[in-house]
Enzyme design. Sequence first.
Site, PDB file in Angstrom:
ATOM      1  N   ASN A  11       0.867  -1.187   0.000  1.00 52.46           N
ATOM      2  CA  ASN A  11       0.000   0.000   0.000  1.00 52.46           C
ATOM      3  C   ASN A  11       0.899   1.231   0.000  1.00 52.46           C
ATOM      4  O   ASN A  11       1.485   1.579   1.018  1.00 52.46           O
ATOM      5  CB  ASN A  11      -0.909  -0.014   1.239  1.00 52.46           C
ATOM      6  CG  ASN A  11      -1.809   1.205   1.302  1.00 52.46           C
ATOM      7  OD1 ASN A  11      -1.826   2.012   0.369  1.00 52.46           O
ATOM      8  ND2 ASN A  11      -2.550   1.344   2.384  1.00 52.46           N
ATOM      9  N   HIS A 107      -9.733   1.528   5.097  1.00 57.90           N
ATOM     10  CA  HIS A 107      -8.429   1.722   5.745  1.00 57.90           C
ATOM     11  C   HIS A 107      -8.583   2.731   6.885  1.00 57.90           C
ATOM     12  O   HIS A 107      -9.350   3.695   6.775  1.00 57.90           O
ATOM     13  CB  HIS A 107      -7.409   2.227   4.724  1.00 57.90           C
ATOM     14  CG  HIS A 107      -6.001   2.146   5.233  1.00 57.90           C
ATOM     15  ND1 HIS A 107      -5.496   3.051   6.143  1.00 57.90           N
ATOM     16  CD2 HIS A 107      -5.012   1.259   5.005  1.00 57.90           C
ATOM     17  CE1 HIS A 107      -4.246   2.719   6.442  1.00 57.90           C
ATOM     18  NE2 HIS A 107      -3.925   1.636   5.768  1.00 57.90           N
TER      19      HIS A 107
HETATM   20  P1  13P Z   1       3.018   0.649   7.730  1.00 55.91           P
HETATM   21  O1  13P Z   1       3.524  -0.657   7.162  1.00 55.91           O
HETATM   22  O2  13P Z   1       3.750   1.843   7.195  1.00 55.91           O
HETATM   23  O3  13P Z   1       2.888   0.597   9.203  1.00 55.91           O
HETATM   24  O4  13P Z   1       1.511   0.834   7.130  1.00 55.91           O
HETATM   25  C1  13P Z   1       0.606  -0.204   7.237  1.00 55.91           C
HETATM   26  C2  13P Z   1      -0.595   0.147   6.461  1.00 55.91           C
HETATM   27  O5  13P Z   1      -1.329   1.051   6.818  1.00 55.91           O
HETATM   28  C3  13P Z   1      -0.855  -0.631   5.247  1.00 55.91           C
HETATM   29  O6  13P Z   1      -2.131  -0.394   4.751  1.00 55.91           O
END
Ligand code: 13P
Length: 273
Positions: A11, A107
């Site tokens: 992501n 999300h």
């Molecule tokens: P991080 O891996 O940067 O903690 O982000 C996780 C996330 O929100 C993936 O959708």
Amino acid sequence: MSSRQITIIANWKANLPPSEEVALAKEIAEGVGGALQATGSPSSFRVLLAPSALGLVPVASLLRREYPQAGIEVAAQDSSLSSAGAFTGEIPAVHLVGIAPAVIVGHSERRRDHGESDEVVGGKLARVVAAGLAPILCLGDDLPEAEIATRVAYVEAQCAAAFAAAERAGCSADQLFAAGLVAAYEPVWAIGTGNPASVEIAEAIASGLRSALHRNELPVLYGGSVDAASAPTWFGTPTRRTALDGLLVGGASLHADRFVAIVRAALAATEPA
Ligand code: 13P
């Protein structure tokens, strides 16, 4: 050995302009393509890249044109609650058909920054399913100090609220599962903090969701401060896999070498002993 498919999703959020997303996709496709070919078992394995809305088309066409053998797909980071029509600035799910087979819904950054309620999340799920796409439903608690049971109850309730809202929008639980629903447990306190949840917590959430929904086959991913060094712990070993089906990776997926290392760790967990 488990036959569950492993799914690894990058992501990229709103970190990069489309030109840099294309360059990153290229680097990842070169690294991951080699790793997948080496194992020869890509059917038990899925890699998706979720670029920004502007990067979806160029990244999808790059992957199709130049790296078809890598089998990497794209996912959208979000889609609209609206249908197609006179809705300035919206991206209706139906417009993603032929570009992204899967869409991230709910999300925590959308819930936090755009006030997306469970009702909105459920409505979006219904739109995604009606378009024939697979929803990736993000769920997560904001309870860093809670007991595991409290966390499990919170996430089960959040999931139930999204399912109920989807039902009101005309999409049944059966339709969600038939569309290929994937759940992603992303505790808010673990995102971007360098402080991931424990495997024990993530497994408890995965089992809790499966039993609450009476769907043992529900794929559950974990996301929140996943990095290359900790990647193997999320999968276990080929003979003793964890209850998790993959990872949703933010920050580390912005670096091709770190993301490819995560994919390799996942592949190692699926290889026969
Ligand atoms: P991080 O891996 O940067 O903690 O982000 C996780 C996330 O929100 C993936 O959708």
